[in-house]
Structure formats: C-alpha cells, structure tokens
Design a protein around this motif. Sequence first.
Motif, short mmCIF file in Angstrom:
data_model
loop_
_atom_site.label_atom_id
_atom_site.label_comp_id
_atom_site.label_asym_id
_atom_site.label_seq_id
_atom_site.Cartn_x
_atom_site.Cartn_y
_atom_site.Cartn_z
N LEU A 335 0.83 -1.20 0.00
CA LEU A 335 0.00 0.00 0.00
C LEU A 335 0.87 1.25 0.00
N VAL A 336 1.89 1.27 0.82
CA VAL A 336 2.79 2.42 0.86
C VAL A 336 3.41 2.66 -0.51
N LYS A 337 3.82 1.58 -1.17
CA LYS A 337 4.42 1.70 -2.50
C LYS A 337 3.41 2.24 -3.52
N ALA A 338 2.16 1.77 -3.42
CA ALA A 338 1.13 2.25 -4.35
C ALA A 338 0.86 3.74 -4.15
N LEU A 339 0.91 4.19 -2.92
CA LEU A 339 0.69 5.62 -2.65
C LEU A 339 1.77 6.49 -3.29
N GLU A 340 2.95 5.94 -3.47
CA GLU A 340 4.04 6.72 -4.03
C GLU A 340 3.77 7.19 -5.46
N THR A 341 2.86 6.51 -6.16
CA THR A 341 2.56 6.88 -7.55
C THR A 341 1.11 7.35 -7.72
N THR A 342 0.42 7.60 -6.63
CA THR A 342 -1.00 7.98 -6.69
C THR A 342 -1.14 9.50 -6.73
N ARG A 343 -1.92 9.97 -7.71
CA ARG A 343 -2.18 11.41 -7.82
C ARG A 343 -3.54 11.79 -7.22
N ARG A 344 -4.53 10.91 -7.38
CA ARG A 344 -5.87 11.12 -6.77
C ARG A 344 -6.28 9.83 -6.09
N GLY A 345 -6.60 9.90 -4.82
CA GLY A 345 -6.95 8.68 -4.12
C GLY A 345 -7.78 8.94 -2.88
N PHE A 346 -8.31 7.85 -2.33
CA PHE A 346 -9.09 7.91 -1.10
C PHE A 346 -8.66 6.75 -0.22
N VAL A 347 -8.32 7.05 1.03
CA VAL A 347 -7.94 6.04 2.00
C VAL A 347 -9.03 5.97 3.06
N PHE A 348 -9.68 4.81 3.13
CA PHE A 348 -10.77 4.63 4.09
C PHE A 348 -10.18 4.16 5.42
N SER A 349 -10.31 5.01 6.44
CA SER A 349 -9.83 4.69 7.78
C SER A 349 -10.97 4.93 8.75
N TRP A 415 1.39 9.13 7.96
CA TRP A 415 2.28 8.24 7.21
C TRP A 415 1.98 8.21 5.72
N ALA A 416 0.71 8.38 5.34
CA ALA A 416 0.40 8.45 3.90
C ALA A 416 0.97 9.72 3.29
N GLY A 417 0.97 10.80 4.07
CA GLY A 417 1.54 12.06 3.57
C GLY A 417 3.02 11.96 3.30
N ARG A 418 3.72 11.13 4.07
CA ARG A 418 5.16 10.94 3.84
C ARG A 418 5.42 10.11 2.58
N ALA A 419 4.46 9.25 2.21
CA ALA A 419 4.68 8.37 1.07
C ALA A 419 4.20 8.97 -0.25
N ALA A 420 3.13 9.74 -0.23
CA ALA A 420 2.49 10.20 -1.47
C ALA A 420 3.20 11.40 -2.08
N PRO A 421 3.13 11.54 -3.41
CA PRO A 421 3.75 12.70 -4.08
C PRO A 421 2.86 13.93 -4.09
N VAL A 422 1.63 13.81 -3.56
CA VAL A 422 0.67 14.92 -3.55
C VAL A 422 0.18 15.10 -2.12
N PRO A 423 -0.45 16.24 -1.81
CA PRO A 423 -0.95 16.46 -0.44
C PRO A 423 -1.96 15.41 -0.02
N VAL A 424 -1.86 14.98 1.24
CA VAL A 424 -2.81 14.05 1.84
C VAL A 424 -3.56 14.80 2.94
N ARG A 425 -4.88 14.82 2.85
CA ARG A 425 -5.70 15.56 3.81
C ARG A 425 -6.73 14.65 4.44
N ARG A 426 -6.90 14.83 5.72
CA ARG A 426 -7.94 14.11 6.46
C ARG A 426 -9.19 14.97 6.49
N LEU A 427 -10.32 14.38 6.12
CA LEU A 427 -11.59 15.10 6.18
C LEU A 427 -12.01 15.28 7.63
N ARG A 428 -12.16 16.52 8.06
CA ARG A 428 -12.58 16.82 9.44
C ARG A 428 -14.08 16.63 9.60
N ASP A 429 -14.51 16.54 10.86
CA ASP A 429 -15.92 16.30 11.15
C ASP A 429 -16.83 17.38 10.56
#
Length: 605
Positions: A335-349, A415-429
């Motif tokens: 998953l970490v490796k896949a994030l390295e090449t992802t430009r648009r994505g959604f991580v369900f946590s 941790w996703a923000g450290r792996a991805a080439p684009v900004p990673v944002r968490r949706l707030r409440d």
Amino acid sequence: MTSAGSSAEGLSGPVDVCIDRPLLSLDRPFTYDLPAELGAGVGSLVQVPFHGRATRGWVLGPTDDLPTRMLAVKKVVSPVRFFDERQLALFRWVGERYVAPLAAVIARAVPPRVASEEVGRDLPDAGATLTGAHDPSAGSVLAGYRGGDRALEALDGGHGAFVARPAPDDEQSLAVDAVAACLAGGRRAIVIVPEAIPVPATASALADAFADRAALFLGGGKRSRYRRWLEIGAGRFDVVIGTRPAVFAPVDNLGLIYLARESHPAHREDRAPYYHGRDVALARSRLEGAACVLASACPSAEASALGLPTISPATRRWPPVEVVRPGPAGRAPRLVKALETTRRGFVFSPLPGYGIAQVCRSCGDPAACASCGGLLRAAAGAVTCVVCAASGRCRSCGGTSFGVRRGGAEDVEAWAGRAAPVPVRRLRDEEPARLPGSDEILVGGADDVRDLGAGGLDLVAILDVDLADRRPGLAARERSLATWMEAIGWARPQGRAIVQASSPGDPIVQALVRGNPDRFHVEETRKRQEAGLPVGAAVFRVTGSAALEAELRAFDPSTLLVSPSEGGTVCLLALDPERVMAFGTRLRELAADGVVDRVEAEPHL
C-alpha cells in the motif's frame, strides 16, 4: 391528495375519523356525523369533540358501524385533502405491518402543516403533466444490463419489482434511465435517496435530466417542505426525488418507485412507526400497480432474500482489487508503494483520532478514564474519553501522560503524507463529504462515503477490514461491506483498490474482490438463522407489564428474549410475517388493557 381549489366529492352522514392521538390503545376509527355543508371528504383534517375536548382528526371515509350516540364534526380545519383512498390503503398497511397507530403513520407521511401556504395558491389540477427538458433516451443503459430487457418491459407496463446492482460509474445514469422509461410509458416516478446533505449525485442527475418536470423533496424548512408537498399533490411534477418520507409523496398515476442505495441505514425510520423505505416502496408498488427497483452496489440481506429478478452489468464492471495483509504499524508495504505513484486517491480509515491510550506513563497501569473507566483516545493533540468525553486522566493515579497505540485517521494522514507525491488531507468532522481534487489524496471514514458521483480515482485503499467483526450490531458487517463497495467504486474506470485484511478468504473480503456480495449474504443469512433472528422475520421490541411474556408466547415466536425492566418487562421477539396481523390486533387490545406500553418494529440490534 386534493389541494385547495381542487374539486373532490364531499361526504355527509356517519364517517370514520382517525383521532390525532398516536397511541396504540386508541388505534381504531371513531364514528362522527359529518354535516354535508362542511364539504369534507376522505383525507380532510377536521375538528371533533373527543373526551370533552376539541381534537383534530382525519376523515377516513363513510361507515355503517353506528354507535348508540354519535357526535358531530365541528369544523374543517384545512381545505387540503391530505390523502385519498389509495394512500389510505398504504397507511393502513404500514400500521398493520409495523404495529403502529394510524395517526403516527399519517404524521410521518404528511409534512407539518403551514396554514398560510394553503391560502390563495394557484395550483394545477392533479393529473396534469408538464412539459420540460427533452427526456433522455429511455432504456439506453438498462438495455446493456443482464435482466435489463425484462425491467424495461415492466417499466413500460408499470408492474414488477427488481433488485439492481449498478456498475459504479452507472449509479446515476441507471436511475435516470429507469425514470425516463417510466415517463415514456406515460406514468410518473418517485426516486428515494438516503441522504439530503450534500445533495446526492443521483438526485442532481435526475434534476438536471428532467428539469422542471422534477421536484427535489430534500431537507428544507417547514414552510418550504409543506409548499413543495402541496405542489407535488397538485400534479405539478412528474418526478419526485426525496429522502425517506418521499415514499409517501402524493403522486398520482405512479409507475415507478426507485430506491437508491437500498442497503443504507437511513432508509429506516427511527421514530414510530419505525418503517423501512424498502418495504413501504414494495408495498406501494403492489397497491398501485407500479414497478419498484431496489438499487445498490451491495443490496441488503433482506432485499437479496426476496428472490426478485436482478439487474446487473452484462460484463465485469468492477475495479481490480488486491488484498494485502497489514504490515508494521498497520500499513502494508504494498500500500505504501502504491501511494508513491498515486495522484488522486481515497484512503478509508474508520477510526478517528491518532490512536488509543494503552498505558499510563506515570504509574504503569492500563489506561482508563478516571471519571467512568472508559477508553481513552488521542486526537487533535489531546487525550479524551470516548464514553463521557472527559479529559484524559488515569483512573489509578490521575496522570495525564499515556503510551498510545497508533491507529486512526490522524495517524494515516501522517504516514500516507510521507509516502504520497501529492498532499494528503484528512476530512474533518465539520467538512462536507467530497471526492478528492486534482493532485490530492483524502483520508475519511464511513460518514465520508456518500453518493458523490463517478470518482475516477487512481487508488482506493480500505484499512482495518478486520475491525468489522468487532463492531456491534446484527447487520454491522453488511453495512461495512456496503460502505467499502461504494468507496471502491470510485476507482472506476481506470483505477484500482487495495484492501488490508488478515483473512483474505473471509466472505466479506472476497465480496470486495469479486464486486458481488452473493456468497457473503449466504454466510450472513446462516449466521442470522443461528442467532434466532432469521432474514425476513418480523422483529419487534415490546415493553409492558409482567403479563406480557405469556401473551407473546401464544404467537409461537421463533425467538423470544425476555428482560425485566423497572416496573415491567421488555421482550424481543421474531415472528413469521404471516402472524403479524393477528399479533398487531392482540397488541392493540393489550395496550387498551394496560399490558403493552410500547412497540418498536425492526429495532436496531
């Protein structure tokens, strides 16, 4: 419904009236003499004397059941006829199926009245059909689906029920296509969506396609909802799109009820009469000779058990799904490796915060809330109790420093923000659900998976699948699966999905891989049967006196669980649906005798 200014036959003489007192003990019609000069009819809101007080009620129709003493209707409260004979038949079905007072059903089916909206309104007669935007080409999407030809035939004739599993990128277009086919046959349609905010993509697509022929019956204030309801009843619209109450919308010449995202929990009413939109939609389509489509990427076990014809894509239309085992700190290297090449994505946590406090650093005892002993969660730089929301203090020593086991949306964002080439944002409440923008990866949970339209994402990652078994609730796993499938659908048409799970062979994981929940439903149906709450059974929670248990056993329930409560008894039982009518009749008698206090149908378990 007959609006102010519309013509309708008036009644006179003895009539049945439903008193506006939503009590099971009073759930029967009362007979009154209706003066002809009042001009009231079926569905009229009137004022009548009841136990020495002026009380409102609805006229149900003429009656031959004459009491020895009959009082007269005092006055008509509103010029609006709030329902007609067809709608009354549906209301009665709901009352019988869910053992609920007819007054409670009417209260949920009709929005709160705003008298000033009834004055001087120029509304067209019911039955008028408006012209609007050119209809989309009916049948163009359904024709490419397995079972689509049969569905189109039913939509043209206005009969039959179906379960539809739209491809992720067809969710909106399939609804538009079904409605267009209904309108082409000269009949009207109701589309029910589970949520109002943000406006679902399905609702927006229908509104765009049918322009001024379509009415959005979503949210809004008391005045605007009542105004729109009057306009619907007057025949101003051919398509009504709304949330759960829209299943009762006063639409004449109905040809289709389309229930979008059928497995969504918001289709169940949490107040009396506790109805489910799926069941009411099916009942209304039978009563009015209309077609009914239950649409969902993951239909509920109840919908699957109905044995209805299925509409599904003729070819595989599901993103490739890879299953990986969680790695160190809850993240798989793949998953970490896949994030390295992802430009648009959604991580369900699904877990909020940064992690769970495990141990007090001051005394070494297991972390627990000093106020209530609850779990402590680290989030937004602070530790608080998930039970009572108190600030995190150790129950043993009062310390405020804890060792935290990381795992939550905040940790994923880091941790996703450290792996991805684009900004990673968490949706707030406080943020509305949305799809990622260009060059953005979003981290979100179940509340962020909505009907947002085609995603076109490079990657959708589903974390913490193993937690589904720990969530409370009889249908918890099913609801998790439905949410995950909707999220994975955002990877169509070119993207892929990665699912983190310790048991790749689990039916819930295999359903994600195949894009088909059939085998999962077989397993869940078996588990429900073993739990004594089989799929398709009518389940009730009944509160009453100590005499209640013996009365309920007479109906030979497949399951009866009895718990004492303060001054009474609470019973949970599962019944064969064929016994519900007799069951309801007896409970109404017991309510009048003071044995039954409260009945809740299909409680959340």
